[in-house]
Design an enzyme around this catalytic site. Structure first.
Site, mmCIF file in Angstrom:
data_model
loop_
_atom_site.group_PDB
_atom_site.id
_atom_site.type_symbol
_atom_site.label_atom_id
_atom_site.label_comp_id
_atom_site.label_asym_id
_atom_site.label_seq_id
_atom_site.Cartn_x
_atom_site.Cartn_y
_atom_site.Cartn_z
ATOM 1 N N HIS A 68 0.836 -1.206 0.000
ATOM 2 C CA HIS A 68 0.000 0.000 0.000
ATOM 3 C C HIS A 68 0.861 1.242 0.000
ATOM 4 O O HIS A 68 2.037 1.225 0.361
ATOM 5 C CB HIS A 68 -0.978 -0.010 1.190
ATOM 6 C CG HIS A 68 -0.399 0.489 2.474
ATOM 7 N ND1 HIS A 68 -0.402 1.826 2.818
ATOM 8 C CD2 HIS A 68 0.193 -0.170 3.493
ATOM 9 C CE1 HIS A 68 0.178 1.956 4.005
ATOM 10 N NE2 HIS A 68 0.544 0.768 4.437
ATOM 11 N N CYS A 69 0.232 2.337 -0.449
ATOM 12 C CA CYS A 69 0.865 3.659 -0.416
ATOM 13 C C CYS A 69 -0.218 4.649 0.011
ATOM 14 O O CYS A 69 -1.126 4.270 0.752
ATOM 15 C CB CYS A 69 1.467 4.009 -1.779
ATOM 16 S SG CYS A 69 0.252 4.103 -3.119
ATOM 17 N N LYS A 70 -0.129 5.878 -0.419
ATOM 18 C CA LYS A 70 -1.126 6.872 -0.004
ATOM 19 C C LYS A 70 -2.474 6.629 -0.680
ATOM 20 O O LYS A 70 -3.507 6.611 -0.030
ATOM 21 C CB LYS A 70 -0.616 8.284 -0.312
ATOM 22 C CG LYS A 70 -1.590 9.373 0.116
ATOM 23 C CD LYS A 70 -1.014 10.750 -0.164
ATOM 24 C CE LYS A 70 -2.003 11.846 0.255
ATOM 25 N NZ LYS A 70 -1.473 13.174 -0.039
ATOM 26 N N MET A 93 -3.695 4.201 1.782
ATOM 27 C CA MET A 93 -3.890 4.620 3.173
ATOM 28 C C MET A 93 -5.117 5.521 3.310
ATOM 29 O O MET A 93 -5.831 5.466 4.306
ATOM 30 C CB MET A 93 -2.625 5.345 3.666
ATOM 31 C CG MET A 93 -2.584 5.548 5.141
ATOM 32 S SD MET A 93 -2.504 3.944 5.981
ATOM 33 C CE MET A 93 -2.478 4.492 7.664
#
Length: 99
Positions: free
Chosen positions: A64-66, A93
């Site tokens: 995952h990232c932003k 996120m």
């Protein structure tokens, strides 16, 4: 492997599951907010960490990232390196925090 939604991941974590979660955001982003149990490997550092991840080649890895863009790149990269069960957290996120 199909990607994973934030509600699905939250449900699994609440049920006591401990999937391998890799946060590919920058360290400062991870320090602001993180998913419990995740490890932070910024996208640019991923190639240098392949040896450490080798034992996970056939296990589920959730990246995952932003918002989902960088983690989509991480999923593609890991898949190219022979990882067979990489899933992207849809919405990243932001989606996780809103679910």
């Amino acid at each position: 492997m199909a990607d994973i939604t934030a509600p699905e991941l939250k449900q699994r974590l609440q049920a006591g599951e401990t999937p391998t979660i890799i946060d590919v955001r920058e360290t400062w982003e991870n320090e602001e907010s993180r998913i419990d149990g995740s490890q932070n490997i910024p996208l640019g550092s991923l190639p240098d960490k392949l040896d450490e991840l080798e034992e996970l080649k056939d296990q589920e890895i959730i990246v995952h990232c932003k918002s989902g863009g960088r983690s989509a790149s991480a999923k593609a990269f890991l898949t190219q390196q022979g990882f067979t069960n990489v899933r992207n957290l849809l919405g990243g996120m932001q989606g996780y925090q809103q679910s």
